[in-house]
Design a protein around this motif. Structure first.
Motif, PDB file in Angstrom:
ATOM      1  N   GLU A  74     -23.836   2.406-128.313  1.00 36.76           N
ATOM      2  CA  GLU A  74     -22.811   1.362-128.785  1.00 36.76           C
ATOM      3  C   GLU A  74     -23.551   0.416-129.465  1.00 36.76           C
ATOM      4  OE1 GLU A  74     -19.505  -0.537-129.367  1.00 36.76           O
ATOM      5  OE2 GLU A  74     -19.560   1.412-128.745  1.00 36.76           O
ATOM      6  N   HIS A  75     -24.615   0.165-129.082  1.00 32.39           N
ATOM      7  CA  HIS A  75     -25.612  -1.248-129.423  1.00 32.39           C
ATOM      8  C   HIS A  75     -26.027  -0.627-130.984  1.00 32.39           C
ATOM      9  CE1 HIS A  75     -28.466  -4.495-129.770  1.00 32.39           C
ATOM     10  NE2 HIS A  75     -29.447  -3.628-130.039  1.00 32.39           N
ATOM     11  N   LEU A  76     -26.567   0.210-131.233  1.00 35.01           N
ATOM     12  CA  LEU A  76     -26.918   1.003-132.324  1.00 35.01           C
ATOM     13  C   LEU A  76     -26.088   1.104-133.436  1.00 35.01           C
ATOM     14  CD1 LEU A  76     -29.808   3.406-131.437  1.00 35.01           C
ATOM     15  CD2 LEU A  76     -30.071   1.177-131.977  1.00 35.01           C
ATOM     16  N   LEU A  77     -24.658   1.512-132.973  1.00 32.95           N
ATOM     17  CA  LEU A  77     -23.564   1.595-133.654  1.00 32.95           C
ATOM     18  C   LEU A  77     -23.100   0.256-134.293  1.00 32.95           C
ATOM     19  CD1 LEU A  77     -21.308   4.241-131.993  1.00 32.95           C
ATOM     20  CD2 LEU A  77     -22.154   4.326-134.107  1.00 32.95           C
ATOM     21  N   ARG A  78     -23.129  -0.981-133.576  1.00 29.98           N
ATOM     22  CA  ARG A  78     -22.858  -2.294-133.702  1.00 29.98           C
ATOM     23  C   ARG A  78     -23.643  -2.973-134.915  1.00 29.98           C
ATOM     24  NH1 ARG A  78     -18.750  -4.702-130.753  1.00 29.98           N
ATOM     25  NH2 ARG A  78     -18.230  -3.700-128.872  1.00 29.98           N
ATOM     26  N   HIS A  79     -25.088  -2.486-134.697  1.00 28.05           N
ATOM     27  CA  HIS A  79     -26.039  -2.978-135.711  1.00 28.05           C
ATOM     28  C   HIS A  79     -26.044  -2.151-136.801  1.00 28.05           C
ATOM     29  CE1 HIS A  79     -27.282  -6.418-133.153  1.00 28.05           C
ATOM     30  NE2 HIS A  79     -27.014  -5.611-131.972  1.00 28.05           N
ATOM     31  N   GLY A  80     -25.541  -1.121-137.032  1.00 27.34           N
ATOM     32  CA  GLY A  80     -25.471  -0.307-138.242  1.00 27.34           C
ATOM     33  C   GLY A  80     -26.700   0.729-138.405  1.00 27.34           C
TER      34      GLY A  80
END
Length: 84
Positions: A74-80
């Protein structure tokens, strides 16, 4: 019928003893990213094979639970860094 029940009970006990005797790995999950699509997925290190095809990179260190791996995703998705 009694023999079948006894056989099933013995198999269940043997299976439970075998799973209890097998050591659990400390960190069975990590996040991988497929290079061609950018898709990230949680990989279970308990699987005796490596991901196929081999065009992936490990995005995170190993974590003990799938919940922690999903939080990292989720963190990596939010930061692209990953695509869904």
């Amino acid at each position: 019928m009694k023999r079948i029940s006894l056989l099933c009970a013995t198999a269940a006990i043997a299976g439970a003893a075998l799973s209890a005797a097998t050591p659990a790995s400390a960190a069975p999950y990590h996040l991988i990213r497929w290079n061609d699509t950018g898709f990230c997925q949680v990989w279970d290190n308990g699987v005796p094979t490596t991901p196929w095809p081999g065009n992936y990179q490990s995005m995170t260190t190993k974590v003990p639970t799938v919940i922690e791996a999903l939080a990292m995703k989720e963190h990596l998705l939010r930061h692209g860094h990953c695509k869904f």
